[in-house]
Design a protein around this motif. Structure first.
Motif, PDB file in Angstrom:
ATOM      1  N   ALA A 304      35.063  34.541  33.441  1.00 18.58           N
ATOM      2  CA  ALA A 304      34.382  33.597  32.557  1.00 18.58           C
ATOM      3  C   ALA A 304      34.993  33.610  31.156  1.00 18.58           C
ATOM      4  CB  ALA A 304      32.893  33.935  32.490  1.00 18.58           C
ATOM      5  N   GLY A 305      35.274  34.800  30.660  1.00 21.75           N
ATOM      6  CA  GLY A 305      35.839  34.907  29.326  1.00 21.75           C
ATOM      7  C   GLY A 305      37.195  34.242  29.212  1.00 21.75           C
ATOM      8  N   GLU A 306      38.035  34.421  30.215  1.00 23.40           N
ATOM      9  CA  GLU A 306      39.370  33.819  30.192  1.00 23.40           C
ATOM     10  C   GLU A 306      39.285  32.302  30.320  1.00 23.40           C
ATOM     11  OE1 GLU A 306      43.526  34.316  29.691  1.00 23.40           O
ATOM     12  OE2 GLU A 306      41.824  35.674  29.440  1.00 23.40           O
ATOM     13  N   LEU A 307      38.387  31.824  31.196  1.00 25.35           N
ATOM     14  CA  LEU A 307      38.215  30.374  31.333  1.00 25.35           C
ATOM     15  C   LEU A 307      37.770  29.762  30.002  1.00 25.35           C
ATOM     16  CD1 LEU A 307      36.393  30.188  34.796  1.00 25.35           C
ATOM     17  CD2 LEU A 307      38.788  29.620  34.329  1.00 25.35           C
ATOM     18  N   GLY A 383      44.169  41.136  37.325  1.00 22.71           N
ATOM     19  CA  GLY A 383      44.390  40.096  38.316  1.00 22.71           C
ATOM     20  C   GLY A 383      43.438  38.926  38.145  1.00 22.71           C
ATOM     21  N   MET A 384      42.192  39.229  37.742  1.00 19.10           N
ATOM     22  CA  MET A 384      41.198  38.185  37.561  1.00 19.10           C
ATOM     23  C   MET A 384      41.605  37.252  36.430  1.00 19.10           C
ATOM     24  SD  MET A 384      38.321  37.896  39.356  1.00 19.10           S
ATOM     25  CE  MET A 384      38.944  36.237  39.689  1.00 19.10           C
ATOM     26  N   ALA A 385      42.159  37.817  35.372  1.00 17.86           N
ATOM     27  CA  ALA A 385      42.600  36.997  34.247  1.00 17.86           C
ATOM     28  C   ALA A 385      43.722  36.051  34.678  1.00 17.86           C
ATOM     29  CB  ALA A 385      43.068  37.890  33.096  1.00 17.86           C
ATOM     30  N   GLU A 386      44.621  36.529  35.525  1.00 16.81           N
ATOM     31  CA  GLU A 386      45.688  35.648  36.016  1.00 16.81           C
ATOM     32  C   GLU A 386      45.124  34.542  36.888  1.00 16.81           C
ATOM     33  OE1 GLU A 386      49.857  35.530  38.559  1.00 16.81           O
ATOM     34  OE2 GLU A 386      48.769  37.424  38.377  1.00 16.81           O
ATOM     35  N   VAL A 387      44.166  34.872  37.731  1.00 18.57           N
ATOM     36  CA  VAL A 387      43.545  33.856  38.582  1.00 18.57           C
ATOM     37  C   VAL A 387      42.876  32.792  37.717  1.00 18.57           C
ATOM     38  CG1 VAL A 387      41.703  33.432  40.260  1.00 18.57           C
ATOM     39  CG2 VAL A 387      43.258  35.356  40.581  1.00 18.57           C
ATOM     40  N   ALA A 388      42.215  33.206  36.647  1.00 20.38           N
ATOM     41  CA  ALA A 388      41.593  32.233  35.738  1.00 20.38           C
ATOM     42  C   ALA A 388      42.633  31.282  35.171  1.00 20.38           C
ATOM     43  CB  ALA A 388      40.870  32.969  34.618  1.00 20.38           C
TER      44      ALA A 388
END
Length: 433
Positions: A304-307, A383-388
């Protein structure tokens, strides 16, 4: 990766050689799961222990009634498995009574309503577009046809629950029951405030935690157990068990709930599923699962933060649980179109209504993204940040970005664990006894 999929497919075909058409469809699904990043908030994976517990031989047990009070012989295993599952459920959630027979969370909601209401009685529930479940957020489900459902909303300016407004609605409508819980509300519930409101009008408080049961079980978010009269839940989603439901109650409602589940709302139970539920609840009692649930929330906050950092408009501005909700209208998209675009790029999600949505459910204004499934496979915050970033690239750039993102999504999926490998998180099954 191709060799791995071929091996999986060959093994599957050998097991299902009597029906090659079925085998081909399952092989295609295995290939899809092995090459896509699953951000569907309600999705998850079974652990090897849960899968193994659901032995096909258990399908041959015809089971109706409750342990010690069945209608057919040969129920020793069924009785033992159901008692084990209910004992683990009570211990896990700290409640006085548990029923593990509901076929789904929707059936658990129906049984809870039938247990405490008479036809025509009034109940309050979070409106569907505001994030509530369709069973208790409007008139679509059987609950809305049997009982008078009065939906409550979230605040138009913040997208968050307005407890003063809920109290005002309760005092005006005098409901017999207040349902709380959601499918897409990204913030925490104030169960103590709802308990106070329910007491003020003499209502039963029912908490539907189908989405968040695993997070509650793992201690990652607060539990409604000290405040709610009844809790309903799905046993899959964040709880990571087979597709079924359960009900947790105070002792005073136990008899009414059990009778509402069987024989009023449904028939006999599936013993194979009971075995999976018992094992999943046992896993949820372990330190490994508690670490998993905390990681789900951490990954969700990173997503959520990265989005938001990359410019997307998040409902309520972020998340406190396993999912976030994006308003995609500024991108010139509807939620269903955004989900299809992401799926073509190897990232799974779902279109979802947002609070006060001007669009209908099939073409909503929102996109829901969750982290339970990818966290089960070992997804990290990095990895989650890259997916975002990949999500934003596809939504902003459209079809020209799809091919490159699909290749990277497949690489990310390959870097994660297979659902049946030795690195499965929370596989400390020796602690389940």
């Amino acid at each position: 990766m191709g060799e791995q999929l071929v091996a999986i497919g060959q093994a599957l075909t050998e097991r299902t050689c009597a029906d090659a058409a079925t085998a081909r469809l399952i092989e295609a699904e295995l290939a899809r799961q092995a090459t896509t990043v699953n951000l569907i908030a309600a999705a998850n994976h079974l652990s090897p222990a849960v899968s193994a517990a659901m032995h096909p031989a258990l399908e041959s047990i015809h089971c109706e009634g409750y342990p010690g009070r069945r209608y057919h012989e040969g129920q020793e295993a069924a009785d033992g498995l159901e008692r084990l599952a209910t004992e683990r459920a009570r211990r896990l959630f700290g409640t006085e009574h548990a029923n593990v027979q509901p076929y789904r969370g929707t059936m658990a909601n129906l049984a809870a309503a039938v247990a405490v209401l008479e036809p025509g009685d009034t109940l309050l529930g979070l409106e569907t577009a505001a994030g509530g479940h369709y069973t208790t957020g409007g008139s679509l489900h059987l609950i809305g046809r049997m009982f008078r459902v009065v939906p409550y909303e979230v605040a138009a300016d913040t997208g968050e629950l307005d407890y003063d407004a809920i109290e005002a609605a309760a005092r005006e409508e005098r409901p017999r029951a207040i349902f709380c819980g959601d499918t897409s509300y990204p913030r925490l519930w104030d169960y103590a405030a709802l308990r106070s409101i329910a007491d003020a009008v003499g209502a039963v408080l029912v908490a539907d935690v189908s989405q968040s049961a695993g997070l509650i079980a793992g201690g990652a978010i607060p539990s409604p157990a000290p405040h709610a009269d009844i809790m309903t839940a799905a046993t899959y989603k964040t709880l990571r068990g087979p597709r079924a439901g359960l009900i947790l109650t105070k002792k005073r409602y136990a008899k009414a709930v059990d009778r509402a589940v069987y024989p009023v709302c449904q028939g006999g139970t599936n013993v194979r599923v009971l075995a999976g539920i018992a094992t999943a609840l046992g896993e949820a009692l372990t330190d490994g699962f508690r670490a998993y649930s905390r990681q789900v929330v951490e990954n969700s906050r990173v997503l959520a933060g990265e989005l938001a950092f990359l410019g997307l408009d998040l409902v309520t501005g972020g998340t406190d649980n396993h999912a976030c909700l994006v308003d995609v209208r500024p991108l010139g998209l509807t939620g269903d179109a955004a989900a299809r675009l992401l799926a073509s790029a190897g990232i799974l999600s779902n279109g979802n209504q947002i609070p006060h949505d001007p669009n209908p459910p099939r073409t909503p204004s929102g996109l829901r993204l969750g982290t339970a499934a990818v966290t089960s496979l070992g997804m990290t915050p990095t990895g989650m940040a890259e997916v975002a970033e990949l999500v934003v690239r596809v939504l902003r750039d459209g079809p020209p970005a799809v091919d490159k993102v699909r290749l990277r999504a497949a690489e990310i999926r390959r870097e994660l664990h297979r659902p049946d490998d030795d690195a499965w998180m929370c596989a400390d099954t020796e602690d389940l006894v």
